[in-house]
Design a protein around this motif. Sequence first.
Motif, PDB file in Angstrom:
ATOM      1  N   ASP A  56       0.831  -1.219   0.000  1.00 27.23           N
ATOM      2  CA  ASP A  56       0.000   0.000   0.000  1.00 27.23           C
ATOM      3  C   ASP A  56       0.859   1.260   0.000  1.00 27.23           C
ATOM      4  N   ARG A  57       2.129   1.130   0.307  1.00 28.00           N
ATOM      5  CA  ARG A  57       3.025   2.293   0.214  1.00 28.00           C
ATOM      6  C   ARG A  57       3.106   2.798  -1.231  1.00 28.00           C
ATOM      7  N   MET A  58       2.882   1.882  -2.180  1.00 26.09           N
ATOM      8  CA  MET A  58       2.860   2.314  -3.594  1.00 26.09           C
ATOM      9  C   MET A  58       1.708   3.277  -3.856  1.00 26.09           C
ATOM     10  N   ARG A  59       0.618   3.071  -3.145  1.00 29.93           N
ATOM     11  CA  ARG A  59      -0.539   3.979  -3.290  1.00 29.93           C
ATOM     12  C   ARG A  59      -0.174   5.368  -2.785  1.00 29.93           C
ATOM     13  N   LEU A  60       0.615   5.385  -1.706  1.00 29.98           N
ATOM     14  CA  LEU A  60       1.072   6.682  -1.190  1.00 29.98           C
ATOM     15  C   LEU A  60       2.038   7.321  -2.189  1.00 29.98           C
ATOM     16  N   ALA A  61       2.885   6.503  -2.790  1.00 28.39           N
ATOM     17  CA  ALA A  61       3.799   7.011  -3.832  1.00 28.39           C
ATOM     18  C   ALA A  61       2.990   7.587  -4.996  1.00 28.39           C
ATOM     19  N   ASP A  62       1.897   6.900  -5.388  1.00 26.53           N
ATOM     20  CA  ASP A  62       1.019   7.405  -6.463  1.00 26.53           C
ATOM     21  C   ASP A  62       0.453   8.782  -6.084  1.00 26.53           C
ATOM     22  N   LEU A  63       0.034   8.880  -4.830  1.00 21.90           N
ATOM     23  CA  LEU A  63      -0.555  10.133  -4.341  1.00 21.90           C
ATOM     24  C   LEU A  63       0.488  11.248  -4.351  1.00 21.90           C
ATOM     25  N   PHE A  64       1.686  10.937  -3.887  1.00 17.96           N
ATOM     26  CA  PHE A  64       2.768  11.929  -3.908  1.00 17.96           C
ATOM     27  C   PHE A  64       3.038  12.376  -5.352  1.00 17.96           C
ATOM     28  N   GLU A  65       3.059  11.407  -6.259  1.00 18.96           N
ATOM     29  CA  GLU A  65       3.345  11.739  -7.669  1.00 18.96           C
ATOM     30  C   GLU A  65       2.251  12.647  -8.233  1.00 18.96           C
ATOM     31  N   ALA A  66       0.995  12.326  -7.932  1.00 15.58           N
ATOM     32  CA  ALA A  66      -0.123  13.159  -8.433  1.00 15.58           C
ATOM     33  C   ALA A  66       0.008  14.581  -7.898  1.00 15.58           C
ATOM     34  N   ALA A  67       0.387  14.704  -6.630  1.00  7.70           N
ATOM     35  CA  ALA A  67       0.544  16.032  -6.030  1.00  7.70           C
ATOM     36  C   ALA A  67       1.694  16.784  -6.692  1.00  7.70           C
ATOM     37  N   LEU A  68       2.784  16.092  -6.974  1.00  4.26           N
ATOM     38  CA  LEU A  68       3.938  16.741  -7.621  1.00  4.26           C
ATOM     39  C   LEU A  68       3.577  17.198  -9.032  1.00  4.26           C
ATOM     40  N   ARG A  69       2.894  16.332  -9.778  1.00  7.76           N
ATOM     41  CA  ARG A  69       2.531  16.685 -11.161  1.00  7.76           C
ATOM     42  C   ARG A  69       1.607  17.901 -11.189  1.00  7.76           C
ATOM     43  N   ALA A  70       0.720  18.003 -10.186  1.00  3.23           N
ATOM     44  CA  ALA A  70      -0.186  19.160 -10.125  1.00  3.23           C
ATOM     45  C   ALA A  70       0.575  20.427  -9.755  1.00  3.23           C
ATOM     46  N   LYS A  71       1.544  20.283  -8.870  1.00  7.02           N
ATOM     47  CA  LYS A  71       2.309  21.440  -8.374  1.00  7.02           C
ATOM     48  C   LYS A  71       3.350  21.883  -9.392  1.00  7.02           C
ATOM     49  N   GLU A  72       3.996  20.906  -9.997  1.00  2.00           N
ATOM     50  CA  GLU A  72       5.080  21.193 -10.943  1.00  2.00           C
ATOM     51  C   GLU A  72       4.881  20.359 -12.206  1.00  2.00           C
ATOM     52  N   PRO A  73       4.088  20.894 -13.154  1.00  2.91           N
ATOM     53  CA  PRO A  73       3.775  20.115 -14.363  1.00  2.91           C
ATOM     54  C   PRO A  73       5.028  19.698 -15.135  1.00  2.91           C
ATOM     55  N   ASP A  74       6.136  20.429 -14.931  1.00  2.00           N
ATOM     56  CA  ASP A  74       7.365  20.096 -15.659  1.00  2.00           C
ATOM     57  C   ASP A  74       8.274  19.141 -14.880  1.00  2.00           C
TER      58      ASP A  74
END
Length: 189
Positions: A56-74
């Motif tokens: 389930d830590r992968m789900r947290l990694a997914d969430l972190f990635e989604a937050a990063l992509r929203a914050k920094e599209p590049d």
Amino acid sequence: MDIISAIKNRQSVKAALLADPAPNDSELRDLLEAGMSAPDHGAVRPWRFKVIRGDDRMRLADLFEAALRAKEPDADAEMIATLRSKPMRSPLIVAVCAVITENHPKVPPVEQVVATACATQNILQAIDASPFGGVLLTGWTAQDVIVKEGLGLAPKDEIIGYLYLGTPTETLRAKKRPEVDPFIETWPA
Ligand SMILES: Cc1cc2nc3c(=O)[nH]c(=O)nc-3n(C[C@H](O)[C@H](O)[C@H](O)COP(=O)(O)O)c2cc1C
């Protein structure tokens, strides 16, 4: 060890030095129970413990990635990979959260955060007294609304930190702590 010595000697363990076995559900429950005696103005009980274990830590990694992509599209692949690797450092993570009761007649949000922080410290102390190790970490994701939402929180709520848990892979060396005297002042001076 007596309780005062135990408090003075508590220390965190680097997340990368925390390996399996992590506390099982029953052992974790016992550790988290230490949080229940935290000082808590108005008995608001603002703390919530989101347990993220194993895959389930992968789900947290997914969430972190989604937050990063929203914050920094590049954001490039390396930034994403670095962020995704963070939850994978230890076998068990507990996101310690404060669910804030707004407009409480007596207990402002800051006191609810403090109560949750006190609960966190109790838990860290219990971890230190157990065969396990732990460390509280944050980073920008702890303030991110997408991460909060993914963890089932509202923007008003707080992620106090991610408690990384596992069994220390190295014997800890005693840490030198600061002298207390510079932190003490008589008032009025
Ligand atoms: C709210 C909070 C957030 C923290 N976030 C981080 C962090 O993101 N990265 C970090 O290296 N240490 C962080 N720390 C510090 C570690 O939890 C830990 O205290 C530090 O590594 C020193 O170890 P010690 O507890 O044995 O003194 C944080 C501490 C607190 C109270």
